[in-house]
Write a protein that holds these residues in place. Structure first.
Motif, PDB file in Angstrom:
ATOM      1  N   UNK A   1       0.847  -1.198   0.000  1.00 15.61           N
ATOM      2  CA  UNK A   1       0.000   0.000   0.000  1.00 15.61           C
ATOM      3  C   UNK A   1       0.878   1.242   0.000  1.00 15.61           C
ATOM      4  N   UNK A   2       1.897   1.258   0.857  1.00 12.65           N
ATOM      5  CA  UNK A   2       2.763   2.441   0.914  1.00 12.65           C
ATOM      6  C   UNK A   2       3.493   2.662  -0.408  1.00 12.65           C
ATOM      7  N   UNK A   3       3.981   1.592  -1.007  1.00 13.35           N
ATOM      8  CA  UNK A   3       4.679   1.711  -2.287  1.00 13.35           C
ATOM      9  C   UNK A   3       3.747   2.295  -3.349  1.00 13.35           C
ATOM     10  N   UNK A   4       2.479   1.889  -3.327  1.00 11.49           N
ATOM     11  CA  UNK A   4       1.519   2.377  -4.320  1.00 11.49           C
ATOM     12  C   UNK A   4       1.153   3.838  -4.087  1.00 11.49           C
ATOM     13  N   UNK A   5       1.011   4.245  -2.818  1.00 11.68           N
ATOM     14  CA  UNK A   5       0.550   5.603  -2.513  1.00 11.68           C
ATOM     15  C   UNK A   5       1.704   6.601  -2.467  1.00 11.68           C
ATOM     16  N   UNK A   6       2.894   6.128  -2.053  1.00 14.89           N
ATOM     17  CA  UNK A   6       4.055   7.024  -1.932  1.00 14.89           C
ATOM     18  C   UNK A   6       5.203   6.446  -2.766  1.00 14.89           C
ATOM     19  N   UNK A   7       5.036   6.407  -4.098  1.00 19.45           N
ATOM     20  CA  UNK A   7       6.043   5.752  -4.933  1.00 19.45           C
ATOM     21  C   UNK A   7       7.366   6.497  -5.020  1.00 19.45           C
ATOM     22  N   UNK A   8       7.370   7.775  -4.606  1.00 23.32           N
ATOM     23  CA  UNK A   8       8.565   8.605  -4.745  1.00 23.32           C
ATOM     24  C   UNK A   8       9.491   8.510  -3.540  1.00 23.32           C
ATOM     25  N   UNK A   9       9.159   7.685  -2.534  1.00 26.80           N
ATOM     26  CA  UNK A   9      10.011   7.507  -1.362  1.00 26.80           C
ATOM     27  C   UNK A   9      10.298   6.035  -1.126  1.00 26.80           C
ATOM     28  N   UNK A  10      11.401   5.769  -0.450  1.00 27.02           N
ATOM     29  CA  UNK A  10      11.706   4.395  -0.080  1.00 27.02           C
ATOM     30  C   UNK A  10      10.727   3.919   0.983  1.00 27.02           C
ATOM     31  N   UNK A  11      10.372   2.657   0.912  1.00 25.46           N
ATOM     32  CA  UNK A  11       9.529   2.018   1.915  1.00 25.46           C
ATOM     33  C   UNK A  11      10.379   1.037   2.694  1.00 25.46           C
ATOM     34  N   UNK A  12      10.212   1.013   4.000  1.00 28.31           N
ATOM     35  CA  UNK A  12      11.001   0.108   4.824  1.00 28.31           C
ATOM     36  C   UNK A  12      10.800  -1.337   4.378  1.00 28.31           C
ATOM     37  N   UNK A  13      11.863  -2.109   4.460  1.00 26.99           N
ATOM     38  CA  UNK A  13      11.788  -3.525   4.145  1.00 26.99           C
ATOM     39  C   UNK A  13      11.006  -4.259   5.229  1.00 26.99           C
ATOM     40  N   UNK A  14      10.662  -5.495   4.949  1.00 25.00           N
ATOM     41  CA  UNK A  14       9.979  -6.321   5.948  1.00 25.00           C
ATOM     42  C   UNK A  14      10.818  -6.429   7.208  1.00 25.00           C
ATOM     43  N   UNK A  15      12.123  -6.619   7.048  1.00 22.85           N
ATOM     44  CA  UNK A  15      13.005  -6.733   8.221  1.00 22.85           C
ATOM     45  C   UNK A  15      13.012  -5.449   9.030  1.00 22.85           C
ATOM     46  N   UNK A  16      13.036  -4.302   8.360  1.00 25.52           N
ATOM     47  CA  UNK A  16      13.017  -3.018   9.065  1.00 25.52           C
ATOM     48  C   UNK A  16      11.708  -2.820   9.818  1.00 25.52           C
ATOM     49  N   UNK A  17      10.595  -3.175   9.170  1.00 28.49           N
ATOM     50  CA  UNK A  17       9.310  -3.046   9.848  1.00 28.49           C
ATOM     51  C   UNK A  17       9.258  -3.936  11.079  1.00 28.49           C
ATOM     52  N   UNK A  18       9.726  -5.153  10.937  1.00 25.83           N
ATOM     53  CA  UNK A  18       9.725  -6.084  12.065  1.00 25.83           C
ATOM     54  C   UNK A  18      10.628  -5.587  13.190  1.00 25.83           C
ATOM     55  N   UNK A  19      11.749  -4.983  12.839  1.00 26.34           N
ATOM     56  CA  UNK A  19      12.675  -4.476  13.865  1.00 26.34           C
ATOM     57  C   UNK A  19      12.039  -3.358  14.677  1.00 26.34           C
TER      58      UNK A  19
END
Length: 293
Positions: free
Chosen positions: A18-36
Motif C-alpha cells: 500500500x505504501x509503495x503504491x501511494x508514496x512511490x517517490x520515497x523508499x519504503x522500509x523492508x519487511x526486516x526493518x518493519x519487524x525491527x
C-alpha cells in the motif's frame, strides 16, 4: 470492511505494498526493518474488504515530544468510501491509549491536506524535498585538518556512544515547532544510515552523513541524518560528508538521492542547492489535540 492489526509477514508485506503504491517517490522500509520496529507503542493496520486490501494505517509515539504520529492511507481506487476516516479513528484511539495529548500527521498533496483539515488538523511545519541526480561520480573535497572519517560499521558501538553529546545536539538543532524526543533505542535503530560516515575528532563524533538504501528501487536512496557539531561548523565538514555520500552512491549504482529539509533550516537547503540538488516536492506537517472529534 474489516480493519485488523498486522500480525503475519504476509500482513506486513501487504502493508508495504500500500505504501509503495501511494508514496512511490520515497523508499519504503523492508519487511526486516518493519519487524525491527515492532513495539507495543506502534500499531500497523490493514483495511480489507473480502480478500481485497483497501488501505493501511500507522500509529506510534512520534519523535516530537508529547505526540503520536498517525498515517492513514487508502489506495486511490478505494477512496471516498469512509476507509480513511475509519482508519484515522482507530489510529487516534491508539495514540490516546498511550497517554499522549497531541496527534501529528504529514501530507504532501492537496486531497490529503483537505482530509486532515476536515478533522481539525492545522499546519505546524513545512519542509521541502530536494533531489540530486547522479550522472558521474562527484568530486569530494578533503575533510578539515584533525578529522578522520570512518564508516559506522567499522567502529561498532560508536554510533550509540555518540548519542549523549553529538546526538542530543543534532536533534536539538532541528527547525521544528516542537522539540524532538528521541530515545537512545530509536537513535540506534532509526537514525543510523547504511552506509553512515562518521567524522571523528579525538575519537568522538563531530559530524555524520549517510544514506537509506531502497530495497525496492536499488537505484534510489534517501539521505539520512547530515549533521555537524557546533564547534566544527563553518570548516567545510558538512560539504565533505555530503559529497562523500554522493560519491559512494555513484560508485554503487545509485542514480537518485533525495532528502527532506525543514523550512527553517536555511543552511542545509543552501548547502544542498550548492551541491546540485533540485527542489522537487513540498511536505506539510499538521497537528491537533486529542480527543479526535
Amino acid at each position: 470492511m474489516d480493519i485488523t492489526r498486522c500480525v503475519t509477514d504476509a500482513d506486513y508485506e501487504q502493508w508495504r505494498q500500500v505504501r509503495i503504491a501511494v508514496v512511490p517517490f520515497e523508499r519504503t522500509q523492508s519487511l526486516a526493518e518493519l519487524r525491527a520496529g515492532d513495539s507495543p507503542d506502534r500499531l500497523l493496520l490493514l483495511a480489507r474488504e473480502g480478500g481485497t486490501v483497501l488501505g493501511h494505517g500507522l500509529a506510534q509515539r512520534a519523535e516530537s515530544a508529547n505526540s503520536g504520529g498517525v498515517i492513514p492511507r487508502v489506495l486511490p481506487e478505494h477512496r471516498r468510501r469512509g476507509v480513511g476516516t475509519a482508519l484515522l479513528r482507530q489510529l487516534a484511539d491508539h495514540v490516546a491509549s498511550l497517554g499522549l495529548p497531541l496527534l501529528r500527521a504529514s501530507v504532501d498533496d492537496e486531497p490529503s491536506e483537505l482530509f486532515a483539515r476536515r478533522f481539525g488538523f492545522a499546519e505546524v511545519n513545512r519542509e521541502i524535498e530536494q533531489t540530486y541526480t547522479i550522472s558521474t561520480t562527484p568530486d569530494v573535497i578533503p575533510p578539515p585538518p584533525g578529522i578522520e572519517v570512518v564508516a559506522a560499521h567499522e567502529r561498532p558501538g560508536l554510533w550509540e556512544a555518540s548519542y549523549e553529546r553529538f546526538g542530543r545536539e543534532a536533534l536539538t538543532g532541528f527547525a521544528v515547532d516542537t522539540p524532538l524526543d528521541v530515545s537512545l533505542e530509536r537513535w540506534t535503530r532509526d537514525w543510523l544510515g547504511d552506509p553512515m560516515f562518521l567524522a571523528l575528532h579525538d575519537g568522538e563524533v563531530a559530524g555524520c552523513a549517510g544514506l537509506g538504501l531502497d530495497t525496492d528501487e536499488p537505484t534510489r536512496a534517501e539521505n539520512s541524518l547530515t549533521a555537524v557539531r557546533g564547534d566544527w561548523r563553518g570548516r567545510g565538514l558538512a560539504i565533505h560528508l555530503k559529497q562523500r555520500t554522493l560519491a559512494w552512491a555513484a560508485e554503487h549504482g545509485i542514480t537518485e538521492v533525495y532528502t527532506w529539509t525543514q523550512d527553517g533550516n536555511a543552511a542545509m537547503r543552501t548547502l544542498n542547492t550548492r551541491l546540485g540538488y533540485a527542489t522537487t516536492r513540498t511536505g506539510i506537517q499538521l497537528s491537533r489535540e486529542l480527543p479526535l472529534d
